[in-house]
Design an enzyme around this catalytic site. Structure first.
Site, mmCIF file in Angstrom:
data_model
loop_
_atom_site.group_PDB
_atom_site.id
_atom_site.type_symbol
_atom_site.label_atom_id
_atom_site.label_comp_id
_atom_site.label_asym_id
_atom_site.label_seq_id
_atom_site.Cartn_x
_atom_site.Cartn_y
_atom_site.Cartn_z
ATOM 1 N N CYS A 172 0.862 -1.055 -0.130
ATOM 2 C CA CYS A 172 -0.042 -0.005 0.082
ATOM 3 C C CYS A 172 0.845 1.196 -0.109
ATOM 4 O O CYS A 172 0.601 2.406 -0.675
ATOM 5 C CB CYS A 172 -0.826 0.039 1.277
ATOM 6 S SG CYS A 172 -1.711 -1.484 1.603
ATOM 7 N N HIS A 192 0.681 5.030 -1.821
ATOM 8 C CA HIS A 192 -0.068 5.713 -1.084
ATOM 9 C C HIS A 192 0.615 6.546 0.118
ATOM 10 O O HIS A 192 0.015 7.153 0.977
ATOM 11 C CB HIS A 192 -1.297 5.131 -0.458
ATOM 12 C CG HIS A 192 -2.017 4.584 -1.414
ATOM 13 N ND1 HIS A 192 -3.159 5.143 -2.224
ATOM 14 C CD2 HIS A 192 -2.495 3.213 -1.858
ATOM 15 C CE1 HIS A 192 -3.698 4.368 -3.047
ATOM 16 N NE2 HIS A 192 -3.383 3.308 -2.827
ATOM 17 N N CYS A 238 -7.816 -2.673 -4.745
ATOM 18 C CA CYS A 238 -6.562 -2.435 -4.880
ATOM 19 C C CYS A 238 -5.416 -3.834 -4.978
ATOM 20 O O CYS A 238 -4.712 -3.960 -5.789
ATOM 21 C CB CYS A 238 -5.975 -1.543 -3.678
ATOM 22 S SG CYS A 238 -5.699 0.255 -4.108
ATOM 23 N N CYS A 287 -34.491 -1.398 11.692
ATOM 24 C CA CYS A 287 -33.546 -0.583 12.638
ATOM 25 C C CYS A 287 -34.005 0.517 13.259
ATOM 26 O O CYS A 287 -33.545 0.864 14.316
ATOM 27 C CB CYS A 287 -32.226 0.040 11.604
ATOM 28 S SG CYS A 287 -31.699 -1.279 10.447
ATOM 29 N N CYS A 317 -35.482 0.415 17.242
ATOM 30 C CA CYS A 317 -34.545 0.778 18.186
ATOM 31 C C CYS A 317 -33.882 2.022 17.988
ATOM 32 O O CYS A 317 -33.887 2.805 18.980
ATOM 33 C CB CYS A 317 -33.579 -0.428 18.237
ATOM 34 S SG CYS A 317 -34.532 -1.837 19.125
ATOM 35 N N ARG A 342 -21.700 -6.362 12.235
ATOM 36 C CA ARG A 342 -22.334 -6.016 13.462
ATOM 37 C C ARG A 342 -23.929 -5.953 13.004
ATOM 38 O O ARG A 342 -25.120 -6.488 13.527
ATOM 39 C CB ARG A 342 -22.082 -4.601 13.738
ATOM 40 C CG ARG A 342 -23.087 -3.962 14.997
ATOM 41 C CD ARG A 342 -22.612 -4.789 16.328
ATOM 42 N NE ARG A 342 -23.647 -4.462 17.410
ATOM 43 C CZ ARG A 342 -24.688 -4.886 17.389
ATOM 44 N NH1 ARG A 342 -25.141 -6.084 16.580
ATOM 45 N NH2 ARG A 342 -25.393 -4.880 18.616
ATOM 46 N N CYS A 397 -27.329 -8.105 14.496
ATOM 47 C CA CYS A 397 -28.467 -7.377 14.879
ATOM 48 C C CYS A 397 -29.746 -7.989 14.162
ATOM 49 O O CYS A 397 -30.834 -8.249 14.635
ATOM 50 C CB CYS A 397 -28.624 -5.764 14.227
ATOM 51 S SG CYS A 397 -28.537 -4.340 15.488
#
Lengths: 157, 106, 260
Positions: free
Chosen positions: C75, C79, C113, C176, C179, C217, C221
Site C-alpha cells: 500500500c 499511498h 487495490c 433498525c 430501536c 454488526r 442485529c
C-alpha cells in the site's frame, strides 16, 4: 360463521380503522398453516389458542427467560429477582386490571391488529414477515396461554 | 503472528517508580466452550508472563482460563540502571513470544 | 357530522405533530454510541494504549508496508511511505465507483487495490488482515468528521439504505429504526439503545473479544431479531452503510470504538 382470514393488508387496515373508532368492530378468523386458528372478536381473542386456560407459574417463567418470551427485555414487570428490566414498552404491573384476558391474548398473538405501527413482535404469527430465519412462531400456543394466564394475575400496583 | 504492544518510558530518574503497560493479541480460549457443532474448542491460553529488568524478575504471573482474550497488564518498577526490560509470554503449546524495551535512567 | 370533522381535525393535528417531531429528529445533531456506553468501556476506548482494537491498528500499519501479490507492491508504495497521505479518505466511504458502476466501501476498496494493483488474492471479509487494514485506515482518519457523498449515483444508494433501515424484518418484525431512532436512550434490559451510528467501526466488542466490521454488526442485529442475515459485503449492507454515513455526517471518527 365468519369469513376466513382476510388478506394481510386488509387485516391491518381493519385494525387501523378500528383503532380510530376505539374498538375493533369486526370479527374474523385467522388461519395460518401449522398454527392453531383463532378468532378476533372486538378488541380481543376470547378463546384460548389451546382451548383451555394456561398455567400462570409457567407463564411467569416464560416472561423471564431469555429463551422464552423474555418480556422483561422491553417491559418492566413485577419480577424483582431479575435485574435491569427494559423500558421500550409499557410497565406491565397492573396489566390485569387494564386489559381482559382476551385483550392480552390478542396483544401477544399479534399486537399489530391493535396498533399497526407497534414495535412489539407478534408472538404467534409466521406469515407476512420479511427475511425470517425460522418458520415457526416465537412462542407455541401453550406458551402464549401460560403468558396470558400469568399477565391476567398482575393486578393492583 | 502475534501483535504485542509495550509502553515503557524512554527515560526515568534514578530511584523513581515508573509504569509498564503491556497488551498482547491472544484468543485465551478457555477450553470450556463448544463450537457450533457441539464439539469442544481446545484450550489455548497464555499460561505464564514474565518481565525482567536487566535480568532481574520484576513480575511473573501464571494465567488461567478465566483471563480475557488480548490480555492487558500494567505494573510498576523502580528505576535502577539503564538497560533493557524483557517481556516473555508462554503459550499452552510452549510457543514463546518475546519483546524487549530499552530504558535510559538519568 | 361535527364529530366526523372533529376527528378529522384531530387526525390532521396529529399528523402535523408527528411530522414536526420527525423533522426535529432529523435536525438534531447525531450522537456517537460513545455517549451510551458504561463509563468503564468509555475509559477503555479512550485509552490509546489499553484499547484492544489498537492491536489491529498496529497490525494494519505493518500490513501497510508489506509488499504482496504478483506485482510485489505494498500500500505504502503508492499511498505514502509512513502513513496514508490522504488519511481523511477513509472518513468518506462508501463512495460511488464510476468505472464499476457500483458503490464501494472501504473493505472492497482495499480488495480492489489488491486484485488490480497488487495482483494479489482478495482478503476475505472479516479476516484478520482485512479488519486490520480497515481499522488502520479508519484510525488514520480519527477525529475527522464523517462525510457522505449522497449526490449523483449515491443518491439512489443512500435512499435504498434508508429503505433497509426502515424495513421490518425477522420473526421480531423490527426495523433498525424501531430501536435506533424511536427508542434511543431507552433500555433493553442492561443495554442502552444508541443511535446505531457507524463512526466507531471496526469496533472492538468485549463480549465477542474481537474487532468486528460494520457488516458483521449488521448480521448480529439481523440475527437478534431472528432475521436471516445477509452476506458480508451484500449490496443492501453497503447501502445501509451509505445511509448510516449520511445519517452520521459530522460525527468524529472514533475507530476503534469499544463496545459491550
Amino acid at each position: 360463521m365468519s369469513r376466513r382470514r382476510p388478506p394481510w393488508g386488509a387485516a391491518l387496515a381493519a385494525g387501523v380503522a378500528a383503532l380510530s373508532v376505539g374498538a375493533l368492530a369486526e370479527t374474523f378468523d385467522v388461519r395460518e398453516p401449522s398454527l392453531a386458528p383463532y378468532r378476533i372478536e372486538g378488541t380481543g381473542i376470547a378463546r384460548p389458542l389451546t382451548g383451555r386456560a394456561g398455567d400462570p407459574a409457567r407463564g411467569r417463567a416464560i416472561a423471564r427467560a431469555r429463551t422464552g418470551g423474555h418480556c422483561i427485555l422491553c417491559h418492566a414487570m413485577p419480577i424483582p429477582e431479575e435485574p435491569a428490566h427494559g423500558d421500550t414498552g409499557p410497565d406491565l404491573a397492573g396489566v390485569g386490571d387494564r386489559l381482559s384476558g382476551a385483550e392480552i391474548r390478542l396483544r401477544i398473538v399479534n399486537p399489530k391488529y391493535v396498533l399497526a405501527e407497534s414495535m412489539m413482535p407478534a408472538y404467534y404469527r409466521i406469515e407476512g414477515l420479511h427475511r425470517v430465519a425460522a418458520g415457526r412462531p416465537l412462542l407455541g400456543a401453550e406458551d402464549v396461554e401460560d403468558l396470558v394466564a400469568y399477565l391476567a394475575t398482575l393486578k393492583g400496583r | 503472528m502475534t501483535t504485542v504492544r509495550i509502553r515503557v518510558p524512554s527515560t526515568v530518574k534514578q530511584g523513581e517508580l515508573f509504569e509498564i503497560r503491556t497488551l498482547i493479541q491472544h484468543p485465551m480460549e478457555s477450553g470450556q466452550r463448544v463450537d457450533d457443532n457441539g464439539r469442544p474448542v481446545p484450550r489455548k491460553i497464555l499460561r505464564r508472563f514474565v518481565c525482567t529488568y536487566n535480568g532481574v524478575e520484576v513480575i511473573a504471573a501464571d494465567w488461567h482460563p478465566a483471563v480475557a482474550s488480548n490480555p492487558y497488564l500494567a505494573f510498576f518498577a523502580r528505576a535502577g540502571e539503564s538497560g533493557s526490560i524483557e517481556f516473555a509470554w508462554t503459550d499452552d503449546d510452549g510457543t514463546l513470544t518475546r519483546e524487549t524495551a530499552t530504558i535510559q535512567v538519568t | 357530522m361535527i364529530l366526523f370533522r372533529l376527528s378529522h381535525g384531530l387526525v390532521a393535528a396529529l399528523v402535523l405533530l408527528t411530522t414536526g417531531v420527525a423533522q426535529g429528529d432529523d435536525r438534531r445533531p447525531p450522537r456517537s454510541g460513545l455517549e451510551f456506553v458504561a463509563p468503564g468501556l468509555r475509559q477503555l476506548q479512550e485509552d490509546e494504549f489499553a484499547n484492544p482494537g489498537m492491536l489491529w491498528v498496529m497490525r494494519g500499519n505493518q500490513l501497510w508496508r508489506e509488499p504482496a501479490g504478483a506485482a510485489n507492491k505494498s500500500c505504502a508504495d503508492c499511498h505514502g511511505k509512513e502513513a496514508p497521505e490522504n488519511a481523511g479518505a477513509a472518513a468518506g466511504y462508501p463512495r460511488f465507483d464510476a468505472a464499476r458502476g457500483r458503490p464501494v466501501n472501504l473493505e472492497s476498496r482495499i480488495n480492489l487495490c489488491r486484485t488490480e494493483e497488487m495482483r494479489a488474492p482478495p482478503l476475505a471479509y472479516e479476516s484478520e488482515p482485512l479488519l486490520a487494514l480497515t481499522a488502520y485506515f479508519r484510525h488514520a482518519a480519527r477525529s475527522q468528521s464523517m462525510v457522505a457523498d449522497d449526490s449523483g449515483a449515491m443518491t439512489a444508494v443512500v435512499a435504498r439504505g434508508r429503505q433497509v433501515f426502515e424495513q421490518r424484518r425477522g420473526a421480531f418484525d423490527l426495523a433498525c429504526r424501531h430501536c435506533h431512532e424511536l427508542n434511543v436512550g431507552k433500555s433493553l434490559r442492561e443495554e442502552r439503545i444508541s443511535e446505531g451510528q457507524s463512526n466507531g467501526f471496526p469496533t472492538y466488542r468485549v463480549s465477542w473479544q474481537t474487532l468486528v466490521s460494520l457488516h458483521r454488526r449488521f448480521q448480529a442485529c439481523d440475527t437478534a431479531v431472528s432475521a436471516e442475515p445477509l452476506a458480508l459485503g451484500h449490496d443492501d449492507y453497503v447501502a445501509l452503510e451509505a445511509y448510516l454515513a449520511r445519517r452520521g455526517t459530522g460525527l468524529a471518527i472514533e475507530t476503534p470504538a469499544v463496545r459491550r
